[in-house]
Scaffold this active site. Structure first.
Site, short mmCIF file in Angstrom:
data_model
loop_
_atom_site.label_atom_id
_atom_site.label_comp_id
_atom_site.label_asym_id
_atom_site.label_seq_id
_atom_site.Cartn_x
_atom_site.Cartn_y
_atom_site.Cartn_z
N GLU A 123 -6.76 -5.67 9.63
CA GLU A 123 -7.63 -4.20 9.34
C GLU A 123 -8.53 -4.87 8.74
O GLU A 123 -9.09 -4.84 7.16
CB GLU A 123 -6.13 -3.91 8.84
N ASN B 201 -5.45 -11.85 1.77
CA ASN B 201 -4.99 -10.86 2.69
C ASN B 201 -6.32 -12.22 3.56
O ASN B 201 -6.26 -12.19 4.43
CB ASN B 201 -5.23 -10.26 2.99
N LYS C 225 -5.29 -1.09 -5.92
CA LYS C 225 -4.80 -2.55 -5.02
C LYS C 225 -5.87 -3.56 -4.29
O LYS C 225 -5.36 -4.74 -4.19
CB LYS C 225 -4.11 -1.86 -4.21
N ASN D 197 -5.86 -7.66 -2.93
CA ASN D 197 -5.52 -7.54 -1.21
C ASN D 197 -6.64 -8.44 -0.72
O ASN D 197 -6.53 -8.41 0.15
CB ASN D 197 -5.54 -6.35 -0.36
N GLY E 5 5.33 5.11 12.59
CA GLY E 5 5.28 3.54 12.87
C GLY E 5 6.32 2.93 11.98
O GLY E 5 6.44 2.57 10.46
N THR E 6 7.08 2.07 11.98
CA THR E 6 8.28 1.29 11.95
C THR E 6 8.25 0.02 12.25
O THR E 6 9.05 -0.76 12.73
CB THR E 6 10.13 1.85 12.61
N GLY E 7 7.28 -0.84 11.02
CA GLY E 7 7.21 -1.75 11.09
C GLY E 7 7.88 -2.60 10.04
O GLY E 7 8.82 -2.04 9.87
N GLY F 265 7.09 1.14 6.96
CA GLY F 265 7.73 1.92 7.47
C GLY F 265 9.11 1.93 7.29
O GLY F 265 10.47 3.05 7.16
#
Lengths: 317, 317
Positions: free
Chosen positions: B279, B205, B197, B201, B12-14, B17
């Site tokens: 999410e 978010n 965390k 968030n 997952g290269t967003g 990543g």
């Protein structure tokens, strides 16, 4: 003060003032309308009502005024303006009032009478009116009426000497509406009636702005339904903490009646869309403060209120 | 498994990543990137990082793959995909993993490892990674890094025999990041780190989507500030109810550090704007369920979650 043929003044001729004023005028009452921005339109073209219940109705000419000083003294004053302008309206109301007049706040929220009372002459009776109606103004002088219409009245304060006199005055007001074909009841406890009305207004007004959605969409989604019910429960629990009684299974009844309503965008949605200030003081801040004063917190409602304050501040510029 | 020169796979290269993968590759690690929709862009033009901290950085050519079956077996797999696709990714992760590989979920939310664990081979180590970073993807293969960057790692489950071995593996992972110039710490209690965390968030978010606002606007308004603090307090209180300890004056510290951040739109805002699923499971549903399991309610967070579910359903069509 002529109880047989009282003169009625409408302070703030938006959707609520326009609807009830027009219905009363068409029933033969002598009704005088105070207007601001919509004066020219109403003076030129009159008032028009497009009602799913009463059909299309028009009133022309209209006894319309820009200035309360030019109105004849009125026995009953129905205030349909936004609660956000109540303080500025107090001298206007006093100006239009006959001696011993009855002032009825046809407004949502809590403590609106408490805030106005010290600004009014002591000789005036002050009542609250709870409007159970789906109505909005589509253009200047034009009112769209989708459903319902009842007005319940309750006495707040003034020169009435005892409970019997308060009740008699309240029933006299109720009778005006009934004479115009509008359901109306006199309620003994205005505070209880205002909290009962809040059980609907607190969830739907705010969520229509926050989620940009009318009642149909809000009722169709399982999550927003749960949220509505949780918010309603906080209002009911706060009222209970204040010693007020809500009707049996009231939340279930409101959910059912809202399911049966045509899609409705509450007044706060229209206020937001037209960049008017939102009635957050009367519908959120006052109930939160009243509950907090007896140690009761309404956390989802406080969150909703804070989110709406953010949105309102941005919307106001 | 070569601890001196491990091979690293990015699933997952967003934004996440892409950032960590590029930094590790530029530090000399052998990094392989699995991509879907952005494969063509990254294969043709490489990865680009515009970083306020590290300056402009590029990686070209990129060891890019459309299919995990073509990747060489990786010793470390960094999962930067959305939590919403974890179940679908389990077989992909297994395919790219060397025997005894370490899988690190660089994701927000709670219980993401619990959900993935039963779908992974028992021979794989599973770790969680908490990324303290302001980063987003502006176009395919291009990552904008505004500030921060630390990654804290914690061991979740797998064949590690004892606490010492878990700790050693976690520190080995941390050392990779540090070798690439990134702050990193090994944490002993992953659950505690994930709740810590969440304190940031959960408010930012959701409110960025609900109110259409970045951190600067949310911090500048007194009402949204209060709402943020109330939501943070619910998370802290829930963590406490679960027996976890948050740092001293943690809410005050987070408010101060957010005040000092450049204006930041959290990942959920970008997911919403690009009509990706939010999410909500990892960031809201799982914490609500974990708290409810010990009898602790988070009413403002539940209201926020329900409002976001409504918005997400509408946004997904």
């Amino acid at each position: 003060m002529s109880s047989s043929k009282p003169r009625i003044g409408i302070i703030g001729t938006g959707a609520i003032g326009g609807f009830y004023g027009l219905m009363l005028a068409r029933a033969g009452f002598d009704v005088h309308f105070l207007l601001r921005s919509e004066y020219d339109a109403v003076a030129a073209r009159g008032l028009q009502l497009n009602s799913a219940v009463h059909g299309a109705q028009a009133l022309f000419p209209v006894q319309a005024y820009r200035d309360a000083a030019q109105m004849p003294p009125c026995d009953w004053l129905l205030v349909g303006a936004k609660t956000t302008s109540n303080a500025a309206l107090a001298p206007v109301i006093a100006q239009a009032a006959a001696p011993g007049a009855k002032v009825v706040l046809l407004q949502n929220g809590l403590a609106v009478e408490d805030a106005l009372r010290p600004l009014l002459p002591e000789s005036l009776h002050l009542l609250g009116g709870l409007c159970y109606i789906c109505v909005h103004r589509s253009e200047p002088g034009v009112v769209e009426h989708q459903s319902l219409g009842a007005v319940n009245l309750g006495y707040h304060s003034g020169p009435a000497l005892d409970d019997a006199q308060r009740q008699a005055l309240t029933e006299e007001g109720s009778a005006l509406f009934k004479a115009a074909g509008i359901d109306s009841a006199a309620v003994a406890n205005l505070d209880q009636a205002r909290w009962q009305k809040l059980v609907w207004n607190v969830p739907y007004n705010g969520l229509s702005v926050l989620l940009g959605a009318g009642t149909t969409a809000l009722m169709a989604n399982a999550d927003s339904r749960e949220l509505i019910q949780a918010i309603m429960q906080e209002v009911v629990d706060a009222a209970t903490a204040l010693g007020l009684r809500m009707p049996e299974n009231f939340i279930g009844k409101l959910m059912t009646s809202t399911d049966r309503m045509p899609d409705y965008l509450p007044s706060m949605y229209h206020d937001f869309a037209q960049k008017r200030p939102l009635e957050l003081g009367a519908i959120y801040e006052a109930p939160l403060a009243a509950a907090a004063a007896v140690g009761f917190e309404m956390p989802s409602i406080r969150a909703l209120y804070q989110a709406l304050r953010f949105i309102d501040a941005r919307n106001q510029g």
